[in-house]
Design a protein around this motif. Sequence first.
Motif, PDB file in Angstrom:
ATOM      1  N   GLN A  55      -2.786   6.879   0.525  1.00  7.66           N
ATOM      2  CA  GLN A  55      -3.848   6.381   1.391  1.00  7.66           C
ATOM      3  C   GLN A  55      -3.895   7.111   2.724  1.00  7.66           C
ATOM      4  OE1 GLN A  55      -3.545   2.148   1.644  1.00  7.66           O
ATOM      5  NE2 GLN A  55      -3.724   1.886  -0.544  1.00  7.66           N
ATOM      6  N   THR A 105      -6.395  -3.803  -3.854  1.00  8.28           N
ATOM      7  CA  THR A 105      -6.440  -3.613  -2.402  1.00  8.28           C
ATOM      8  C   THR A 105      -6.470  -4.958  -1.670  1.00  8.28           C
ATOM      9  OG1 THR A 105      -8.854  -3.514  -2.310  1.00  8.28           O
ATOM     10  CG2 THR A 105      -7.669  -1.430  -2.651  1.00  8.28           C
ATOM     11  N   MET A 160      -4.061  -3.711   5.231  1.00  6.27           N
ATOM     12  CA  MET A 160      -4.044  -4.577   4.052  1.00  6.27           C
ATOM     13  C   MET A 160      -4.976  -5.750   4.336  1.00  6.27           C
ATOM     14  SD  MET A 160       0.084  -4.909   3.728  1.00  6.27           S
ATOM     15  CE  MET A 160       0.016  -5.990   2.325  1.00  6.27           C
ATOM     16  N   PRO A 173       0.830  -1.217   0.000  1.00  3.96           N
ATOM     17  CA  PRO A 173       0.000   0.000   0.000  1.00  3.96           C
ATOM     18  C   PRO A 173       0.859   1.259   0.000  1.00  3.96           C
ATOM     19  CG  PRO A 173      -0.794  -1.549   1.638  1.00  3.96           C
ATOM     20  CD  PRO A 173       0.508  -2.095   1.113  1.00  3.96           C
ATOM     21  N   GLN A 194       0.073  -9.328  -4.542  1.00  2.00           N
ATOM     22  CA  GLN A 194      -1.024  -8.374  -4.750  1.00  2.00           C
ATOM     23  C   GLN A 194      -1.843  -8.884  -5.927  1.00  2.00           C
ATOM     24  OE1 GLN A 194      -0.205  -4.544  -6.572  1.00  2.00           O
ATOM     25  NE2 GLN A 194      -1.567  -3.557  -5.124  1.00  2.00           N
ATOM     26  N   THR A 197      -2.357   2.063   6.645  1.00  2.00           N
ATOM     27  CA  THR A 197      -1.461   0.981   6.268  1.00  2.00           C
ATOM     28  C   THR A 197      -2.154  -0.382   6.320  1.00  2.00           C
ATOM     29  OG1 THR A 197      -0.677   0.743   8.545  1.00  2.00           O
ATOM     30  CG2 THR A 197       0.532   2.272   7.108  1.00  2.00           C
TER      31      THR A 197
END
Length: 108
Positions: free
Chosen positions: A34, A94, A40, A29, A88, A38
Amino acid sequence: MARLCFEKNLSPTDAKSNLEISKRALHLPNLKLQNEDTSMFVRDQNGCLWEFEAPEKPSSGRRTLRGEWPKFASIYGLKPTDTVRLYQTYLDTTLYLIEFEKTTLSLF
């Protein structure tokens, strides 16, 4: 489909508390985009969903996995030298995937 963020053989600290992430890790991230969030969301190889955090240490600039990481490591009995891979996903950037490989002892 997913892209590899990092692969790591766990240290004793990684297996017991927080997982230290190499500065070479990719696709984590973006803290600036953002607003310093932090969090996830991470799906493991058994389909369970976890919420990890990956804050940056101000002193070193390195990141660590925290949040539910210690619980994840404990439930799956992760030990030093076990291997963890974080990915990812392409379709939902996300969402992350995590898999682990337990170290096996060879008697011969």
